[in-house]
Structures are given as structure tokens and as C-alpha cells.
Motif scaffolding. Structure first.
Motif, PDB file in Angstrom:
ATOM      1  N   PRO A  34       0.830  -1.202   0.000  1.00 43.09           N
ATOM      2  CA  PRO A  34       0.000   0.000   0.000  1.00 43.09           C
ATOM      3  C   PRO A  34       0.869   1.258   0.000  1.00 43.09           C
ATOM      4  CG  PRO A  34      -0.209  -1.197   2.085  1.00 43.09           C
ATOM      5  CD  PRO A  34       0.649  -2.018   1.187  1.00 43.09           C
ATOM      6  N   MET A  35       0.317   2.336  -0.541  1.00 41.28           N
ATOM      7  CA  MET A  35       1.039   3.601  -0.617  1.00 41.28           C
ATOM      8  C   MET A  35       1.217   4.148   0.802  1.00 41.28           C
ATOM      9  SD  MET A  35       1.525   6.467  -3.185  1.00 41.28           S
ATOM     10  CE  MET A  35       0.660   5.664  -4.435  1.00 41.28           C
ATOM     11  N   LEU A  85       0.565   9.715   0.189  1.00 40.86           N
ATOM     12  CA  LEU A  85      -0.831  10.096  -0.043  1.00 40.86           C
ATOM     13  C   LEU A  85      -1.067  11.557   0.332  1.00 40.86           C
ATOM     14  CD1 LEU A  85      -2.612   6.879   1.286  1.00 40.86           C
ATOM     15  CD2 LEU A  85      -2.396   7.618  -1.097  1.00 40.86           C
ATOM     16  N   GLU A  86      -0.446  11.996   1.436  1.00 39.24           N
ATOM     17  CA  GLU A  86      -0.581  13.403   1.847  1.00 39.24           C
ATOM     18  C   GLU A  86       0.002  14.340   0.792  1.00 39.24           C
ATOM     19  OE1 GLU A  86       1.361  13.561   5.635  1.00 39.24           O
ATOM     20  OE2 GLU A  86      -0.143  12.257   6.574  1.00 39.24           O
ATOM     21  N   GLN A  87       1.139  13.989   0.200  1.00 40.17           N
ATOM     22  CA  GLN A  87       1.746  14.820  -0.848  1.00 40.17           C
ATOM     23  C   GLN A  87       0.851  14.893  -2.085  1.00 40.17           C
ATOM     24  OE1 GLN A  87       3.748  16.737   0.524  1.00 40.17           O
ATOM     25  NE2 GLN A  87       5.651  16.351  -0.566  1.00 40.17           N
ATOM     26  N   ILE A  88       0.248  13.780  -2.443  1.00 39.45           N
ATOM     27  CA  ILE A  88      -0.657  13.763  -3.590  1.00 39.45           C
ATOM     28  C   ILE A  88      -1.869  14.650  -3.320  1.00 39.45           C
ATOM     29  CG2 ILE A  88      -2.224  12.289  -4.930  1.00 39.45           C
ATOM     30  CD1 ILE A  88      -0.102  10.045  -4.550  1.00 39.45           C
ATOM     31  N   ARG A 140      -4.847  19.872  -4.026  1.00 39.79           N
ATOM     32  CA  ARG A 140      -5.389  21.120  -3.480  1.00 39.79           C
ATOM     33  C   ARG A 140      -4.736  22.327  -4.142  1.00 39.79           C
ATOM     34  NH1 ARG A 140      -4.735  18.348   1.373  1.00 39.79           N
ATOM     35  NH2 ARG A 140      -2.878  19.558   1.867  1.00 39.79           N
ATOM     36  N   GLU A 141      -3.410  22.277  -4.311  1.00 39.08           N
ATOM     37  CA  GLU A 141      -2.705  23.395  -4.932  1.00 39.08           C
ATOM     38  C   GLU A 141      -3.125  23.575  -6.393  1.00 39.08           C
ATOM     39  OE1 GLU A 141       1.441  22.657  -4.241  1.00 39.08           O
ATOM     40  OE2 GLU A 141       1.331  23.392  -2.174  1.00 39.08           O
TER      41      GLU A 141
END
Length: 164
Positions: A115-116, A121-124, A129-130
Motif C-alpha cells: 500500500p502507498m 498520499l498526503e503529498q498527492i 489542493r494546490e
């Protein structure tokens, strides 16, 4: 003299030829190897790029494939699969599709990635959002955007770094 040479050559070839199909050590086979019968072999085409085939052997191997020029620019899209029996008696099944998105094989026997990690996942999610806010990262470092002070061209004067 030539006839003696020819006779010796033929005799050597005859002696060197395999005497039977019992070939120890070939392909890990230590005893007799068996001839596997083809139970089924159906083939159609290709006609205008359309084809299919299906075969089955006496040792449990089954293979099928279909193809037709339905891809972009008339490319042949293929799909099919195969089944085989492993030495321990378990069955392996594989299916595939080959189209404009590449060759993809599916089977419960294929390894899957772990799993990632949470930080990835937070960076993605942050990047998504950006992007939604109109922030685009072009891969270039910009000191004025990232707190680096002066642009790089003004930090160096006369071959030395200008520390102000």
C-alpha cells in the motif's frame, strides 16, 4: 579415400544421434519425458486483421486469444488468456488485454505492490489542493518564491558569492 571419409562421417553422425527420447537432465527431467498430445487446436483467420485461436494440451495447458482491428488507426486489439497446472497440482490462470493502453495481464498469482505510504498520499492530496487553487509547480527553483532572497544572478559577482 573420399569414400572412407564419407563412411566415417556417416558412422560418427549415426553414433552421435540420440538413441531414444529418454534424455536425463534436459529441462530438469531426470527420467523419461513424455510426449504431450494436443487435444484441441482451433484457429480462424487472420482475415482483415480478425483472428482467434484456442488450443488445449493433454497436460492441462489451455490458451486462447482473439484479435480485431478496433484500436486507434486500425490497430489490432487483442485479448485472451492461458491456464496451466503446476507440478504441485494447483492451477494458474492468466488473462490479458493488449490495446492502445498497453499490455495488461491479470492473475491472482501476480505480485501486488505494498500500500502507498501515508506521507505519499498526503503529498498527492496537497498537490491536488494546490492545483485546484491554480498553483502550478514547473520544477524550477525560484528563490523569490521560496524565501531564497535575491535571484541567483545577483548572488554571484566576480566569480564569488555575494553575501550581504
Amino acid at each position: 579415400m573420399q569414400s572412407i571419409f564419407l563412411l566415417v562421417t556417416l558412422a560418427s553422425a549415426a553414433l552421435a544421434a540420440p538413441q531414444s527420447y529418454n534424455r536425463p537432465g534436459v529441462g530438469g527431467n531426470q527420467g523419461n519425458f513424455r510426449i504431450v498430445p494436443i487435444l484441441r487446436d482451433d484457429r480462424n483467420g487472420p482475415v482483415n486483421g480478425v483472428y482467434d485461436f484456442n488450443f488445449e494440451t493433454g497436460d492441462g495447458i489451455r490458451r486462447n486469444e482473439q484479435g480485431a482491428p478496433t484500436g486507434p488507426n486500425g490497430a489490432v486489439v487483442q485479448q485472451g488468456g492461458w491456464t496451466m497446472t503446476f507440478p504441485d497440482g494447483t492451477t494458474g490462470q492468466f488473462s490479458f488485454i493488449a490495446d492502445e493502453f498497453g499490455y495488461r495481464v491479470e492473475s491472482p498469482l501476480l505480485p501486488t505492490p505494498p500500500p502507498m505510504p501515508a506521507h505519499a498520499l498526503e503529498q498527492i492530496q496537497r498537490a491536488e489542493r494546490e492545483r485546484a487553487q491554480g498553483i502550478v509547480h514547473d520544477g524550477q527553483y525560484d528563490p523569490s518564491r521560496y524565501g531564497g532572497g535575491q535571484p541567483v544572478s545577483q548572488q554571484f559577482r566576480g566569480g564569488r558569492r555575494n553575501y550581504q
